[in-house]
Design a protein around this motif. Structure first.
Motif, PDB file in Angstrom:
ATOM      1  N   GLY A  37      23.582  74.222  48.083  1.00  6.67           N
ATOM      2  CA  GLY A  37      22.555  74.632  47.129  1.00  6.67           C
ATOM      3  C   GLY A  37      21.490  73.619  46.782  1.00  6.67           C
ATOM      4  N   THR A  38      21.898  72.371  46.565  1.00  6.90           N
ATOM      5  CA  THR A  38      20.938  71.354  46.128  1.00  6.90           C
ATOM      6  C   THR A  38      21.092  70.085  46.966  1.00  6.90           C
ATOM      7  N   LEU A  39      19.974  69.630  47.487  1.00  6.56           N
ATOM      8  CA  LEU A  39      19.983  68.406  48.287  1.00  6.56           C
ATOM      9  C   LEU A  39      19.063  67.383  47.626  1.00  6.56           C
ATOM     10  N   VAL A  40      19.631  66.235  47.265  1.00  7.42           N
ATOM     11  CA  VAL A  40      18.837  65.141  46.697  1.00  7.42           C
ATOM     12  C   VAL A  40      18.555  64.165  47.834  1.00  7.42           C
ATOM     13  N   VAL A  41      17.284  64.057  48.213  1.00  6.67           N
ATOM     14  CA  VAL A  41      16.944  63.245  49.385  1.00  6.67           C
ATOM     15  C   VAL A  41      16.080  62.062  48.961  1.00  6.67           C
ATOM     16  N   ALA A  42      16.480  60.863  49.346  1.00 10.21           N
ATOM     17  CA  ALA A  42      15.715  59.667  48.986  1.00 10.21           C
ATOM     18  C   ALA A  42      15.320  58.868  50.219  1.00 10.21           C
ATOM     19  N   ASP A  43      14.029  58.540  50.313  1.00  8.04           N
ATOM     20  CA  ASP A  43      13.508  57.721  51.415  1.00  8.04           C
ATOM     21  C   ASP A  43      12.094  57.271  51.022  1.00  8.04           C
ATOM     22  N   TYR A  44      11.694  56.056  51.387  1.00  7.74           N
ATOM     23  CA  TYR A  44      10.363  55.553  50.986  1.00  7.74           C
ATOM     24  C   TYR A  44       9.320  55.741  52.088  1.00  7.74           C
ATOM     25  N   ASP A  45       9.759  56.134  53.272  1.00  6.01           N
ATOM     26  CA  ASP A  45       8.929  56.097  54.477  1.00  6.01           C
ATOM     27  C   ASP A  45       8.025  57.332  54.647  1.00  6.01           C
ATOM     28  N   VAL A  46       7.035  57.195  55.538  1.00  8.37           N
ATOM     29  CA  VAL A  46       6.215  58.344  55.922  1.00  8.37           C
ATOM     30  C   VAL A  46       6.492  58.701  57.385  1.00  8.37           C
ATOM     31  N   VAL A  47       6.203  59.947  57.755  1.00  5.23           N
ATOM     32  CA  VAL A  47       6.453  60.437  59.114  1.00  5.23           C
ATOM     33  C   VAL A  47       5.465  59.770  60.091  1.00  5.23           C
ATOM     34  N   GLU A  48       6.023  59.244  61.194  1.00  9.57           N
ATOM     35  CA  GLU A  48       5.173  58.705  62.258  1.00  9.57           C
ATOM     36  C   GLU A  48       5.450  59.481  63.541  1.00  9.57           C
ATOM     37  N   ILE A  49       4.446  59.522  64.419  1.00 15.05           N
ATOM     38  CA  ILE A  49       4.606  60.261  65.680  1.00 15.05           C
ATOM     39  C   ILE A  49       5.851  59.779  66.442  1.00 15.05           C
ATOM     40  N   SER A  50       6.095  58.456  66.412  1.00 14.60           N
ATOM     41  CA  SER A  50       7.247  57.906  67.151  1.00 14.60           C
ATOM     42  C   SER A  50       8.580  58.427  66.602  1.00 14.60           C
ATOM     43  N   PHE A  58       7.460  67.441  62.318  1.00 13.06           N
ATOM     44  CA  PHE A  58       6.532  68.005  63.296  1.00 13.06           C
ATOM     45  C   PHE A  58       5.267  67.154  63.363  1.00 13.06           C
ATOM     46  N   ARG A  59       4.550  67.303  64.457  1.00  6.07           N
ATOM     47  CA  ARG A  59       3.341  66.495  64.684  1.00  6.07           C
ATOM     48  C   ARG A  59       2.344  66.581  63.538  1.00  6.07           C
ATOM     49  N   ALA A  69       7.942  66.135  53.491  1.00  5.17           N
ATOM     50  CA  ALA A  69       7.916  66.894  54.747  1.00  5.17           C
ATOM     51  C   ALA A  69       9.244  67.628  54.945  1.00  5.17           C
ATOM     52  N   LEU A  70      10.338  66.951  54.596  1.00  5.73           N
ATOM     53  CA  LEU A  70      11.664  67.554  54.742  1.00  5.73           C
ATOM     54  C   LEU A  70      11.831  68.723  53.762  1.00  5.73           C
ATOM     55  N   GLN A  71      11.338  68.533  52.560  1.00  6.78           N
ATOM     56  CA  GLN A  71      11.378  69.608  51.562  1.00  6.78           C
ATOM     57  C   GLN A  71      10.617  70.841  52.083  1.00  6.78           C
ATOM     58  N   GLN A  72       9.463  70.567  52.691  1.00  6.95           N
ATOM     59  CA  GLN A  72       8.636  71.640  53.266  1.00  6.95           C
ATOM     60  C   GLN A  72       9.400  72.374  54.390  1.00  6.95           C
ATOM     61  N   ASN A  73      10.033  71.601  55.274  1.00  8.86           N
ATOM     62  CA  ASN A  73      10.732  72.201  56.414  1.00  8.86           C
ATOM     63  C   ASN A  73      11.935  73.030  55.977  1.00  8.86           C
TER      64      ASN A  73
END
Lengths: 195, 67
Positions: A37-50, A58-59, A69-73
């Motif tokens: 039901g609930t996912l608490v996600v922590a990360d400081y980074d931004v998505v890179e093509i690599s 996604f690109r 981005a993960l929340q969106q997906n």
């Protein structure tokens, strides 16, 4: 139990995911698809093509904060799942606050010293919270070396416990995905045992 | 002494052993590792001063970067 009942049961729980890279993004998607039901996600980074060689982005999300981005997906897969994103670098101080109320925590950091910090902090300061650690995902092949091991009721480890990522042994989608799925699979198994 | 190390019986030819001694004897050389004795986490700065006793359940695993 049928799938609708399973999803209803899993919907009651809150799982923390420390890191939204290869392990974290793939594990989060697996848990969301399962109905946690609930996912608490922590990360400081931004998505890179690599990152797209193994991480669940996604690109057109390049440059976006990974947690958003993960929340969106996840929203595109199942809008019923609540994702609580924290764009922050986790440390011993903020970790118990951010993951307060989580039934279990998935360790999905890249750096080994961060894994160490998380294990120390959760084990000492968050009694009763089960931790599922990933260790050893580098390279390709050797599926048979990847395993899931119980240390005790509060600590489990998934991975080959042997190979470290390097330029010659990069993290790649298949092996990262296997370990991320094993972490999610174990999380589902443990949550299904809770009334 | 006889202990359980990672779910297996392990016999050491000595009566007194610290965590550091065990690491040396077993050649657990990789730097980042987690060690628990009877379910209790042992910090790195306590390896020299923490003793392993006969019958203890010791768990050890390495932390590999990548994720």
């Amino acid at each position: 139990m049928k799938i609708a009942e399973i999803e209803k049961h899993l919907g009651k729980f809150r799982v923390g995911i420390a890191g939204a890279g290869g392990l974290g993004s793939n594990c989060a998607i697996c848990l969301a698809r399962s109905g946690v039901g609930t996912l608490v996600v922590a990360d400081y980074d931004v998505v890179e093509i690599s990152n797209l060689s193994r991480q669940y982005y996604f690109r057109d999300q390049a440059g976006m904060k990974k947690v958003l981005a993960l929340q969106q997906n996840i929203k595109r897969i199942n809008p019923e799942i609540t994702v609580i994103p924290y764009q922050v670098e986790l440390d011993a101080g903020n970790l118990p606050v951010i993951f307060k109320g989580c039934n279990l925590i998935i360790e999905a950091f890249d750096r080994a010293d961060m894994k160490d910090m998380l294990i120390e902090t959760v084990q000492r300061e968050m009694p009763g919270v089960t931790l599922i650690v990933g260790s050893g995902i580098a390279g390709w092949g050797k599926s048979e070396d990847i395993k899931c091991r119980k240390i005790d009721d509060s600590l489990y480890i998934c991975g080959d416990e042997t190979l470290e990522t390097s330029e010659e042994l990069p993290p790649m989608a298949p092996r990262v995905g296997i370990v991320a799925s094993m972490q999610a699979n174990l999380a589902v198994e443990l949550l299904m045992k809770i009334d | 002494m006889k202990i359980i190390l990672n779910n297996r019986d392990e016999v050491f030819d000595r009566d007194v052993m610290t965590v550091s001694d065990m690491i040396t004897i077993k050649n657990f050389s990789f730097r980042l590792k987690i060690i628990k004795i009877n379910g209790k986490l042992v910090s790195r700065d306590q390896y020299d001063s923490t003793y392993i006793n006969d019958g203890d359940n010791v768990q050890m695993f390495y932390l590999m970067s990548g994720g």
